[in-house]
Scaffold this active site. Structure first.
Site, PDB file in Angstrom:
ATOM      1  N   HIS A   1       0.850  -1.192   0.000  1.00  0.00           N
ATOM      2  CA  HIS A   1       0.000   0.000   0.000  1.00  0.00           C
ATOM      3  C   HIS A   1       0.884   1.239   0.000  1.00  0.00           C
ATOM      4  CE1 HIS A   1      -3.899  -1.910   1.820  1.00  0.00           C
ATOM      5  NE2 HIS A   1      -3.361  -2.658   0.860  1.00  0.00           N
TER       6      HIS A   1
ATOM      7  N   GLU B   1       0.993   3.868   1.866  1.00  0.00           N
ATOM      8  CA  GLU B   1       1.535   4.267   3.166  1.00  0.00           C
ATOM      9  C   GLU B   1       2.719   3.398   3.573  1.00  0.00           C
ATOM     10  OE1 GLU B   1      -3.069   4.614   3.612  1.00  0.00           O
ATOM     11  OE2 GLU B   1      -1.633   3.472   2.403  1.00  0.00           O
TER      12      GLU B   1
END
Length: 142
Positions: free
Chosen positions: A46, A48
């Site tokens: 992801h 992040e």
């Protein structure tokens, strides 16, 4: 947040769900990330997590206590957990995620009363533009 949106566009161009993230420490960008799940065949890739990985390598520490994370959408449970472990100081994000958000929308991983690290949170920053990128992507897939 503008840089996080640019990262989201990189994901969009690669056919990934367009989420972008940037880690800032002492006023400088130390990590950038965008969704790479499909590209890397990695369910943990992801935006992040990618930005946190790069930031940790850049600063030479798994603890990012003086850092802020800017992301285009409310983080999921995995990403919120990673932020807690990294000891991120502040999260700034664009649009809420009513399907998987783990800051306030679906569950509260960040700042859960039983966790020992609290993160300052600011939501709604460039929310309209963040949501628009996602909506455009999913419209094009239908």
């Amino acid at each position: 947040m503008e840089e996080a949106l640019r990262c989201a566009l990189r994901a969009f161009e690669a056919g990934e769900v367009p989420v972008g993230a940037v880690v800032v420490c002492d006023g400088r960008i130390v990590g950038r990330g965008w969704n790479r799940n499909i590209t890397d065949a990695d369910p943990t890739a992801h935006a992040e997590v990618m930005a946190l990985r790069e930031a940790g390598a850049t600063v030479g520490n798994h603890r990012l206590e003086d850092c802020e994370l800017f992301v285009t959408i409310e983080p999921c449970a995995m990403c919120a957990g990673a932020m807690v472990h990294a000891r991120i100081r502040r999260l700034v994000y664009g649009s809420d995620d009513p399907k998987a958000g783990a800051v306030k929308s679906v569950m509260q991983v960040l700042n859960h009363p039983q966790l020992n690290h609290k993160i300052e949170v600011r939501s709604g920053v460039l929310a309209g533009r963040s949501a628009e990128v996602l909506q455009t992507f999913f419209r094009s897939r239908r």
